[in-house]
Write a protein that holds these residues in place. Structure first.
Motif, PDB file in Angstrom:
ATOM      1  N   LEU A  63      71.905 -24.132-139.484  1.00 27.49           N
ATOM      2  CA  LEU A  63      72.449 -23.836-138.153  1.00 27.49           C
ATOM      3  C   LEU A  63      73.923 -24.215-138.059  1.00 27.49           C
ATOM      4  N   ILE A  64      74.264 -25.387-138.549  1.00 29.50           N
ATOM      5  CA  ILE A  64      75.656 -25.858-138.486  1.00 29.50           C
ATOM      6  C   ILE A  64      76.567 -24.946-139.306  1.00 29.50           C
ATOM      7  N   ILE A  65      76.156 -24.608-140.511  1.00 30.00           N
ATOM      8  CA  ILE A  65      76.969 -23.759-141.385  1.00 30.00           C
ATOM      9  C   ILE A  65      77.105 -22.355-140.803  1.00 30.00           C
ATOM     10  N   THR A  66      76.008 -21.808-140.283  1.00 31.18           N
ATOM     11  CA  THR A  66      76.068 -20.480-139.673  1.00 31.18           C
ATOM     12  C   THR A  66      76.988 -20.474-138.468  1.00 31.18           C
ATOM     13  N   SER A  67      76.926 -21.508-137.662  1.00 30.90           N
ATOM     14  CA  SER A  67      77.814 -21.598-136.502  1.00 30.90           C
ATOM     15  C   SER A  67      79.276 -21.661-136.937  1.00 30.90           C
ATOM     16  N   ALA A  68      79.551 -22.472-137.942  1.00 29.44           N
ATOM     17  CA  ALA A  68      80.933 -22.658-138.393  1.00 29.44           C
ATOM     18  C   ALA A  68      81.512 -21.399-139.027  1.00 29.44           C
ATOM     19  N   PHE A  69      80.724 -20.730-139.872  1.00 26.48           N
ATOM     20  CA  PHE A  69      81.233 -19.537-140.544  1.00 26.48           C
ATOM     21  C   PHE A  69      81.046 -18.275-139.699  1.00 26.48           C
ATOM     22  N   GLY A  70      80.145 -18.318-138.746  1.00 31.42           N
ATOM     23  CA  GLY A  70      79.904 -17.150-137.902  1.00 31.42           C
ATOM     24  C   GLY A  70      81.039 -16.838-136.953  1.00 31.42           C
ATOM     25  N   LEU A  71      81.690 -17.881-136.436  1.00 38.81           N
ATOM     26  CA  LEU A  71      82.794 -17.653-135.490  1.00 38.81           C
ATOM     27  C   LEU A  71      83.938 -16.841-136.106  1.00 38.81           C
ATOM     28  N   PRO A  72      84.460 -17.212-137.279  1.00 37.84           N
ATOM     29  CA  PRO A  72      85.509 -16.379-137.867  1.00 37.84           C
ATOM     30  C   PRO A  72      85.005 -14.981-138.255  1.00 37.84           C
ATOM     31  N   ALA A  73      83.743 -14.888-138.668  1.00 35.51           N
ATOM     32  CA  ALA A  73      83.194 -13.577-139.032  1.00 35.51           C
ATOM     33  C   ALA A  73      83.146 -12.645-137.822  1.00 35.51           C
ATOM     34  N   ILE A  74      82.700 -13.160-136.687  1.00 35.63           N
ATOM     35  CA  ILE A  74      82.666 -12.343-135.464  1.00 35.63           C
ATOM     36  C   ILE A  74      84.083 -11.987-135.036  1.00 35.63           C
ATOM     37  N   ALA A  75      85.000 -12.925-135.121  1.00 36.13           N
ATOM     38  CA  ALA A  75      86.400 -12.651-134.770  1.00 36.13           C
ATOM     39  C   ALA A  75      86.949 -11.531-135.639  1.00 36.13           C
ATOM     40  N   MET A  76      86.673 -11.570-136.938  1.00 38.10           N
ATOM     41  CA  MET A  76      87.132 -10.507-137.833  1.00 38.10           C
ATOM     42  C   MET A  76      86.483  -9.174-137.483  1.00 38.10           C
ATOM     43  N   GLY A  77      85.226  -9.217-137.058  1.00 35.12           N
ATOM     44  CA  GLY A  77      84.552  -7.993-136.641  1.00 35.12           C
ATOM     45  C   GLY A  77      85.227  -7.355-135.436  1.00 35.12           C
ATOM     46  N   PHE A  78      85.615  -8.176-134.466  1.00 35.71           N
ATOM     47  CA  PHE A  78      86.302  -7.647-133.287  1.00 35.71           C
ATOM     48  C   PHE A  78      87.703  -7.142-133.651  1.00 35.71           C
ATOM     49  N   ILE A  79      88.389  -7.825-134.538  1.00 32.73           N
ATOM     50  CA  ILE A  79      89.707  -7.362-134.979  1.00 32.73           C
ATOM     51  C   ILE A  79      89.574  -6.027-135.711  1.00 32.73           C
ATOM     52  N   ARG A  80      88.595  -5.917-136.581  1.00 32.32           N
ATOM     53  CA  ARG A  80      88.355  -4.665-137.306  1.00 32.32           C
ATOM     54  C   ARG A  80      87.982  -3.540-136.354  1.00 32.32           C
ATOM     55  N   ALA A  81      87.236  -3.879-135.323  1.00 32.32           N
ATOM     56  CA  ALA A  81      86.802  -2.866-134.362  1.00 32.32           C
ATOM     57  C   ALA A  81      87.984  -2.241-133.625  1.00 32.32           C
ATOM     58  N   MET A  82      89.083  -2.971-133.501  1.00 33.38           N
ATOM     59  CA  MET A  82      90.250  -2.404-132.825  1.00 33.38           C
ATOM     60  C   MET A  82      90.832  -1.232-133.610  1.00 33.38           C
ATOM     61  N   VAL A  99      76.496  -2.865-132.682  1.00 31.47           N
ATOM     62  CA  VAL A  99      76.010  -3.969-133.507  1.00 31.47           C
ATOM     63  C   VAL A  99      76.917  -5.192-133.398  1.00 31.47           C
ATOM     64  N   LEU A 100      78.179  -5.007-133.104  1.00 28.52           N
ATOM     65  CA  LEU A 100      79.098  -6.131-132.960  1.00 28.52           C
ATOM     66  C   LEU A 100      78.678  -7.022-131.791  1.00 28.52           C
ATOM     67  N   PHE A 101      78.241  -6.413-130.716  1.00 25.82           N
ATOM     68  CA  PHE A 101      77.799  -7.192-129.565  1.00 25.82           C
ATOM     69  C   PHE A 101      76.450  -7.853-129.836  1.00 25.82           C
ATOM     70  N   LEU A 102      75.589  -7.188-130.597  1.00 26.26           N
ATOM     71  CA  LEU A 102      74.320  -7.794-131.018  1.00 26.26           C
ATOM     72  C   LEU A 102      74.599  -9.034-131.867  1.00 26.26           C
ATOM     73  N   ASN A 103      75.492  -8.894-132.848  1.00 23.91           N
ATOM     74  CA  ASN A 103      75.825 -10.026-133.714  1.00 23.91           C
ATOM     75  C   ASN A 103      76.457 -11.173-132.931  1.00 23.91           C
ATOM     76  N   ALA A 104      77.318 -10.843-131.979  1.00 31.23           N
ATOM     77  CA  ALA A 104      77.944 -11.886-131.151  1.00 31.23           C
ATOM     78  C   ALA A 104      76.892 -12.602-130.305  1.00 31.23           C
ATOM     79  N   SER A 105      75.923 -11.860-129.790  1.00 31.94           N
ATOM     80  CA  SER A 105      74.847 -12.468-128.993  1.00 31.94           C
ATOM     81  C   SER A 105      73.974 -13.384-129.844  1.00 31.94           C
ATOM     82  N   VAL A 106      73.639 -12.925-131.040  1.00 34.94           N
ATOM     83  CA  VAL A 106      72.836 -13.747-131.952  1.00 34.94           C
ATOM     84  C   VAL A 106      73.598 -15.024-132.306  1.00 34.94           C
ATOM     85  N   LEU A 107      74.884 -14.894-132.595  1.00 36.92           N
ATOM     86  CA  LEU A 107      75.677 -16.073-132.920  1.00 36.92           C
ATOM     87  C   LEU A 107      75.758 -17.029-131.734  1.00 36.92           C
TER      88      LEU A 107
END
Length: 143
Positions: A22-41, A48-56
């Motif tokens: 849980l700790i590792i997923t939380s720590a690495f998930g935040l930058p991954a979601i941020a990169m997903g939103f940057i890529r989405a621009m 799926v980006l919003f699904l992943n953000a909700s799961v995180l």
């Protein structure tokens, strides 16, 4: 008692491993979601980006309150989170995009946290989902 301290039970080992996941997923998930939103621009937003953000967000909440949340919910959320990322990725981007590792990870995690049988059942269900995702729909076949 061992030379390193009191021996831990299997339940304690599983609980500690789940907390670390849980700790590792939380720590690495935040930058991954941020990169997903940057890529989405540049390539456009996909649901799926919003699904992943909700799961995180759910995983982060469980991580913060993990001492007050039962093992089944903690491990179940991690397993479900990995599965949802895999399914969402396949639906949005297709099989060849690296999301298969999330299917494998969720099965291994479930097998370690719950039981081998549960891991095998999850693997079978995921295999069926993958096979079904590659089948053409009847609408496409009729045209």
């Amino acid at each position: 008692m061992s030379a390193m301290g009191p021996a831990k039970t299997l339940a304690e080992i599983r609980s500690d491993a789940c907390d670390q996941a849980l700790i590792i997923t939380s720590a690495f998930g935040l930058p991954a979601i941020a990169m997903g939103f940057i890529r989405a621009m540049s390539v456009g937003f996909k649901p799926v980006l919003f699904l992943n953000a909700s799961v995180l967000a759910a995983i982060i909440c469980i991580t913060i309150w993990r001492r007050h949340v039962g093992f089944g919910l903690r491990a179940g959320m991690m397993t479900a989170g990995l599965c949802s990322v895999a399914v969402g990725g396949i639906v949005s981007y297709g099989i060849g995009t690296g999301v298969i590792m999330f299917f494998v990870s969720s099965s291994v995690f479930a097998g370690c946290m719950f039981s081998r049988q549960f891991g095998f059942i999850l693997t079978a269900l995921q295999a069926v989902a993958l096979i079904r995702s590659e089948e053409p729909t009847s609408e496409l076949q009729s045209h």
